[in-house]
Design an enzyme around this catalytic site. Structure first.
Site, short mmCIF file in Angstrom:
data_model
loop_
_atom_site.label_atom_id
_atom_site.label_comp_id
_atom_site.label_asym_id
_atom_site.label_seq_id
_atom_site.Cartn_x
_atom_site.Cartn_y
_atom_site.Cartn_z
N ASP A 138 0.84 -1.20 0.00
CA ASP A 138 0.00 0.00 0.00
C ASP A 138 0.88 1.26 0.00
O ASP A 138 0.37 2.37 -0.10
CB ASP A 138 -1.02 -0.01 1.16
N SER A 139 2.20 1.07 0.05
CA SER A 139 3.13 2.18 -0.18
C SER A 139 2.89 2.78 -1.56
O SER A 139 3.34 3.90 -1.84
CB SER A 139 4.58 1.71 -0.05
N ASP A 175 -1.25 -6.24 -0.60
CA ASP A 175 -1.35 -5.61 0.73
C ASP A 175 -2.80 -5.18 0.99
O ASP A 175 -3.34 -4.36 0.23
CB ASP A 175 -0.44 -4.37 0.71
N LYS A 226 -1.12 -9.57 2.65
CA LYS A 226 -0.43 -9.13 3.87
C LYS A 226 -1.35 -8.18 4.62
O LYS A 226 -2.08 -7.41 4.00
CB LYS A 226 0.88 -8.43 3.50
N GLU A 266 -1.46 -5.70 8.45
CA GLU A 266 -0.67 -5.15 9.56
C GLU A 266 -1.35 -5.43 10.89
O GLU A 266 -2.58 -5.46 10.97
CB GLU A 266 -0.52 -3.63 9.39
N GLU A 308 9.07 -4.51 10.67
CA GLU A 308 9.48 -3.18 10.20
C GLU A 308 9.98 -2.32 11.35
O GLU A 308 9.31 -2.18 12.38
CB GLU A 308 8.29 -2.48 9.50
#
Ligand code: KIV
Length: 285
Positions: A46-47, A85, A115, A117, A184
């Site tokens: 999602d960057s 993501d 993925k 978070e 991270e």
């Protein structure tokens, strides 16, 4: 033709001490380049919101945007293992939404895994997704979608209490069925301890050399994102000045009539004078 790696291969790589090289990709062209270099895993992160779409954070990124980019990456790298993501808001409400949205990554974009978070708060969701047949990668430490709750983009696990929590989260994610996890911005010694304590691969970003693999945002690695460069980034190329140089030369050539040259033009094989004569005859009629 390369054969696509599987989550079983990644676990075997960890056991064999073979490092996993992961990279973000957002479009077909770049994904094709990275796959041809032999990348082990591509992450449609999602960057994309920050390095491609111009948002200030990853929070505004939508499912529609993620699926659009993930499908492009799959088309560009058919033999790569691709992780999509889950964007902010697509899984936090619970297992049902997470399964629906995770399934969309697999069915509509052709991803191999997703993925998400979070730590203990997402373990029940991860378990439900894995039970539903969706391979899930965790992401703990600095979690950019909730960076505001962490007091900003800061290294996590510096004190004993937060280090203990991170180790517990890593163990719980493994127990919930995650096939791997991103660590991270975690001190390297803590990342080494977590990596040693769990059986699934850890993929580090700002988490030192002992993780089972590494991931970088491709725009950082290639020197194409200039807004800020985190300490953990190593730029292996510096493309931004080269892009400016190329574009400036093009602009100057166009303005001075230097482009296109003869070698970029097509030659007509018909008599254009005849074309004009025919046209004026038509007008007379
Ligand atoms: O979105 C992303 O690119 C990521 C990586 C930083 C791991 O989550």
């Amino acid at each position: 033709m390369n054969t696509r790696k599987t989550i079983v291969d990644f676990r075997a790589m960890k056991q064999a001490g073979e490092k996993i090289a992961m990279l973000t990709a957002y479009d077909a062209g770049m994904a094709g380049f990275f796959a041809s270099c032999g990348v082990d895993m591509l992450l449609v992160g999602d960057s994309v919101g920050m390095v491609v779409l111009g948002y200030d954070s990853t929070v505004p990124v939508t499912m529609a945007e993620m699926l659009h980019h993930a499908a492009a990456v799959r088309r560009g790298a058919p033999a790569a293992f691709v992780v999509g993501d889950l964007p902010f808001g697509s899984y936090q409400s619970g297992a049902r939404d997470a399964i629906v949205n995770g399934t969309r990554f697999l069915k509509e974009a052709g991803c191999d895994a997703v993925k998400l978070e979070g730590g203990l708060e997402v373990c029940a969701t991860v378990r439900a997704m894995v039970t539903a047949g969706i391979p899930v990668m965790g992401h703990i430490g600095l979690t950019p979608q909730t960076a505001n709750q962490l007091g900003g983009y800061k290294v996590q696990g510096r004190d004993l209490e937060s280090a203990r929590r991170l180790l517990r989260e890593a163990r719980s994610l493994e127990e919930a069925g995650a096939f791997g996890m991103v660590l991270e911005c975690v001190p390297e010694q803590l990342a080494a301890l977590i990596t040693e304590q769990i059986g699934i691969p850890t993929i580090g970003i700002g988490a030192g050399p002992s993780c089972d693999g590494q991931v970088l945002v491709s725009h950082d690695l290639l020197g194409m994102f200039e807004k800020f460069v985190p300490k953990f980034v190593k730029a292996y190329a510096n493309l931004a000045p080269q892009i400016r140089e190329g574009v400036s030369a093009y602009l100057a050539d166009v303005r001075q009539g230097q482009f296109p040259g003869e070698e970029h033009s097509f030659v007509s094989e018909i008599d254009l004078a005849q074309l004009l004569t025919e046209e004026s005859n038509e007008l007379v009629k």
